[in-house]
Design a protein around this motif. Sequence first.
Motif, PDB file in Angstrom:
ATOM      1  N   TYR A 130      47.188  35.551  33.672  1.00 30.44           N
ATOM      2  CA  TYR A 130      46.681  36.183  34.892  1.00 30.44           C
ATOM      3  C   TYR A 130      46.102  35.158  35.867  1.00 30.44           C
ATOM      4  O   TYR A 130      45.920  35.466  37.051  1.00 30.44           O
ATOM      5  N   LEU A 131      45.789  33.969  35.365  1.00 29.30           N
ATOM      6  CA  LEU A 131      45.185  32.929  36.200  1.00 29.30           C
ATOM      7  C   LEU A 131      46.166  31.810  36.523  1.00 29.30           C
ATOM      8  O   LEU A 131      45.769  30.728  36.949  1.00 29.30           O
ATOM      9  N   ASP A 132      47.440  32.094  36.355  1.00 28.95           N
ATOM     10  CA  ASP A 132      48.451  31.086  36.689  1.00 28.95           C
ATOM     11  C   ASP A 132      48.468  30.813  38.203  1.00 28.95           C
ATOM     12  O   ASP A 132      48.229  31.712  39.015  1.00 28.95           O
ATOM     13  N   SER A 133      48.730  29.575  38.535  1.00 30.22           N
ATOM     14  CA  SER A 133      48.906  29.184  39.930  1.00 30.22           C
ATOM     15  C   SER A 133      50.159  28.311  40.036  1.00 30.22           C
ATOM     16  O   SER A 133      50.411  27.484  39.149  1.00 30.22           O
ATOM     17  N   SER A 134      50.900  28.477  41.114  1.00 31.48           N
ATOM     18  CA  SER A 134      52.094  27.658  41.319  1.00 31.48           C
ATOM     19  C   SER A 134      51.777  26.334  42.008  1.00 31.48           C
ATOM     20  O   SER A 134      52.634  25.444  42.060  1.00 31.48           O
ATOM     21  N   VAL A 135      50.534  26.201  42.502  1.00 36.33           N
ATOM     22  CA  VAL A 135      50.182  25.007  43.274  1.00 36.33           C
ATOM     23  C   VAL A 135      48.991  24.247  42.695  1.00 36.33           C
ATOM     24  O   VAL A 135      48.616  23.197  43.216  1.00 36.33           O
ATOM     25  N   ALA A 136      48.365  24.789  41.642  1.00 36.23           N
ATOM     26  CA  ALA A 136      47.210  24.133  41.025  1.00 36.23           C
ATOM     27  C   ALA A 136      47.269  24.369  39.523  1.00 36.23           C
ATOM     28  O   ALA A 136      48.087  25.151  39.023  1.00 36.23           O
ATOM     29  N   ASP A 137      46.387  23.692  38.800  1.00 36.71           N
ATOM     30  CA  ASP A 137      46.378  23.832  37.339  1.00 36.71           C
ATOM     31  C   ASP A 137      45.971  25.228  36.896  1.00 36.71           C
ATOM     32  O   ASP A 137      46.404  25.708  35.846  1.00 36.71           O
ATOM     33  N   ILE A 138      45.141  25.877  37.678  1.00 38.78           N
ATOM     34  CA  ILE A 138      44.633  27.207  37.337  1.00 38.78           C
ATOM     35  C   ILE A 138      44.115  27.859  38.607  1.00 38.78           C
ATOM     36  O   ILE A 138      43.750  27.161  39.575  1.00 38.78           O
ATOM     37  N   GLY A 157      43.083  36.005  39.632  1.00 42.01           N
ATOM     38  CA  GLY A 157      44.473  36.397  39.778  1.00 42.01           C
ATOM     39  C   GLY A 157      44.612  37.745  40.459  1.00 42.01           C
ATOM     40  O   GLY A 157      43.645  38.318  40.963  1.00 42.01           O
ATOM     41  N   ASP A 158      45.831  38.241  40.463  1.00 40.17           N
ATOM     42  CA  ASP A 158      46.120  39.509  41.129  1.00 40.17           C
ATOM     43  C   ASP A 158      45.920  40.719  40.227  1.00 40.17           C
ATOM     44  O   ASP A 158      45.866  41.850  40.703  1.00 40.17           O
ATOM     45  N   SER A 159      45.828  40.514  38.904  1.00 37.13           N
ATOM     46  CA  SER A 159      45.739  41.649  37.989  1.00 37.13           C
ATOM     47  C   SER A 159      44.339  42.259  38.011  1.00 37.13           C
ATOM     48  O   SER A 159      43.331  41.536  38.007  1.00 37.13           O
ATOM     49  N   PRO A 160      44.235  43.604  37.988  1.00 39.53           N
ATOM     50  CA  PRO A 160      42.917  44.241  37.919  1.00 39.53           C
ATOM     51  C   PRO A 160      42.413  44.378  36.490  1.00 39.53           C
ATOM     52  O   PRO A 160      41.318  44.897  36.267  1.00 39.53           O
ATOM     53  N   PHE A 161      43.175  43.924  35.518  1.00 40.87           N
ATOM     54  CA  PHE A 161      42.858  44.185  34.111  1.00 40.87           C
ATOM     55  C   PHE A 161      42.106  43.023  33.463  1.00 40.87           C
ATOM     56  O   PHE A 161      42.321  41.856  33.804  1.00 40.87           O
ATOM     57  N   GLY A 162      41.274  43.364  32.491  1.00 43.36           N
ATOM     58  CA  GLY A 162      40.660  42.363  31.626  1.00 43.36           C
ATOM     59  C   GLY A 162      39.822  41.326  32.345  1.00 43.36           C
ATOM     60  O   GLY A 162      39.818  40.153  31.967  1.00 43.36           O
ATOM     61  N   GLY A 163      39.071  41.733  33.368  1.00 42.04           N
ATOM     62  CA  GLY A 163      38.357  40.769  34.193  1.00 42.04           C
ATOM     63  C   GLY A 163      37.323  39.949  33.450  1.00 42.04           C
ATOM     64  O   GLY A 163      37.170  38.748  33.710  1.00 42.04           O
ATOM     65  N   ALA A 164      36.598  40.562  32.517  1.00 44.62           N
ATOM     66  CA  ALA A 164      35.595  39.807  31.762  1.00 44.62           C
ATOM     67  C   ALA A 164      36.273  38.801  30.840  1.00 44.62           C
ATOM     68  O   ALA A 164      35.775  37.678  30.642  1.00 44.62           O
ATOM     69  N   GLY A 179      31.773  42.208  37.008  1.00 48.01           N
ATOM     70  CA  GLY A 179      31.592  43.651  36.977  1.00 48.01           C
ATOM     71  C   GLY A 179      32.443  44.283  35.897  1.00 48.01           C
ATOM     72  O   GLY A 179      32.118  45.362  35.391  1.00 48.01           O
ATOM     73  N   ALA A 180      33.521  43.608  35.501  1.00 46.84           N
ATOM     74  CA  ALA A 180      34.407  44.148  34.469  1.00 46.84           C
ATOM     75  C   ALA A 180      33.682  44.317  33.132  1.00 46.84           C
ATOM     76  O   ALA A 180      33.963  45.255  32.376  1.00 46.84           O
ATOM     77  N   ALA A 181      32.754  43.412  32.825  1.00 46.76           N
ATOM     78  CA  ALA A 181      31.989  43.552  31.582  1.00 46.76           C
ATOM     79  C   ALA A 181      31.127  44.806  31.613  1.00 46.76           C
ATOM     80  O   ALA A 181      30.933  45.477  30.594  1.00 46.76           O
ATOM     81  N   ARG A 182      30.616  45.148  32.791  1.00 48.38           N
ATOM     82  CA  ARG A 182      29.798  46.360  32.915  1.00 48.38           C
ATOM     83  C   ARG A 182      30.670  47.615  32.822  1.00 48.38           C
ATOM     84  O   ARG A 182      30.250  48.627  32.261  1.00 48.38           O
ATOM     85  N   VAL A 183      31.869  47.543  33.365  1.00 50.32           N
ATOM     86  CA  VAL A 183      32.787  48.673  33.233  1.00 50.32           C
ATOM     87  C   VAL A 183      33.130  48.898  31.769  1.00 50.32           C
ATOM     88  O   VAL A 183      33.182  50.026  31.280  1.00 50.32           O
ATOM     89  N   ALA A 184      33.333  47.812  31.036  1.00 46.99           N
ATOM     90  CA  ALA A 184      33.716  47.917  29.630  1.00 46.99           C
ATOM     91  C   ALA A 184      32.566  48.385  28.750  1.00 46.99           C
ATOM     92  O   ALA A 184      32.751  49.227  27.864  1.00 46.99           O
ATOM     93  N   LEU A 185      31.377  47.850  28.974  1.00 45.64           N
ATOM     94  CA  LEU A 185      30.270  48.046  28.035  1.00 45.64           C
ATOM     95  C   LEU A 185      29.034  48.693  28.646  1.00 45.64           C
ATOM     96  O   LEU A 185      28.071  48.957  27.929  1.00 45.64           O
ATOM     97  N   GLY A 186      29.039  48.933  29.952  1.00 42.21           N
ATOM     98  CA  GLY A 186      27.859  49.509  30.579  1.00 42.21           C
ATOM     99  C   GLY A 186      26.810  48.461  30.878  1.00 42.21           C
ATOM    100  O   GLY A 186      26.944  47.288  30.499  1.00 42.21           O
TER     101      GLY A 186
END
Length: 476
Positions: A401-409, A413-420, A354-361
């Motif tokens: 934003y996609l860091d994990s302490s228990v897996a490779d990725i 993530g928790d950030s609402p920014f830059g989803g696309a 949905g982030a791509a639609r927010v950015a570009l419609g």
Amino acid sequence: MTFDPNSFLETNDHEQAIPVLALSVAAHAQWRKTAPADVQHWEDLQGFEAKKGAVMFVPPTAQSGAAIVLGLGENGDVNAPDPWGWAALADRLPPGIYRLPEGMPGKAQEMAALGWALAQYRFRRYLKHSDQEAQTPDKPKRLLLSNKGAKERAAREAAAVALVRDLVNTPANDMLPSDLERESRTLADRFSATVTVTTGDALLDANFPAIHAVGRASADAPRLIDLRWGREDAPKLTLVGKGVCFDSGGLDIKPANGMRLMKKDMGGAAHVLGLAHRIMSDKLDVRLRVLIPAVENAISGTAFRPGDIIKTRKGLSVEIGNTDAEGRLVLGDALTLACEETPDLLLDFATLTGAARVALGPDLPAFFTAHHDLADHFAKAAANTGDPLWRLPLWEAYLDYLDSSVADIANAGDSPFGGAITAALYLSRFITPEVTWAHFDVYAWNQKPRPGRPAGGEAMALRAAFSVIQDRFGAS
């Protein structure tokens, strides 16, 4: 698919065909100077000006035959890559036979024919037999072209677009993974392609654990569809399409208004099948491979959970931050498989964020690539075909934003920014450096009806992608 563009396009001459004059403001002024007096008088009565999209019907008179005048505006150009102006014209005319302007270049004829045909696309599969529209289809409005090649190209392009629309418009009760497999086999049979499918628990044996994890909760088993076509030593082109046939959100369930259109979450799969249709019908000289991870993101006792850590074909472990970020999971396994053959070009299509639609419609697809020459090629193709798209950056700093302490990725993530961007970066982890790759985040849907683009499923960036592929690999 019942839509046949050839029902609306032809090259056989007809004396009764009504000519269409497509005129800019300046060209209209010149035409008026030489028009018969009775035509000038008629135009004065209509108050016609050659504004963009303006249409005037000129009735037959003693001095001239009937004609249609289409205004192109102040700076209008009949050669502009705009099929939708012609679609708008087709919408406004009654059934009959119409002729394009004399001397119109082949590419312009192709654009006009594409818009004309798509103006008459209808999705009628579920209308009752007693419904008048289903029982008696509209009488066609036929367009006469002088260039046979332009007509044939437009018909193939319109058929590919219509295939995408039909697949996306079909509801999930008739478009689950097994149905998507059936549609893929139908397409393969038409063009003598081959299809292999890995289904259910066999996905685990074949090392597609992420596809299995996302789709295992559904009564319709998950599967990986693998279509191949073309001579084996041709340049290798691989298309990967997200085939989430319905997305409930999984245990991180979507609200009702977010789930309403999720039949279209297999829009990426629809796009690669539509693009494959065009490639095979044009006989491009490629070794085509189409990979579709087809799943339903359903809820049951076997559904994957937030906090789970799942394996992938790549060998990376993924912590599930959100079960509604499932598309990237299934794509990761398919992209890994695609890269194992080191294709000359790898494209993936997905209704991913949905982030791509927010950015570009809703009308402007986002695309991502690390290859600047490929990005430039797509930008030029978009302009030349009138099929818009917009490049967004693979901004690697956002991988944090996609860091994990228990897996490779983590898949989310928790950030609402830059989803696309983060979704595209996630996919990039499954691409090997030597592969030329681009990712398309498409909406695959028209929110409101417009000429040639009815509300519902839509092909986006498809025509631009075909243009790039054709330029790179040519015809056989």
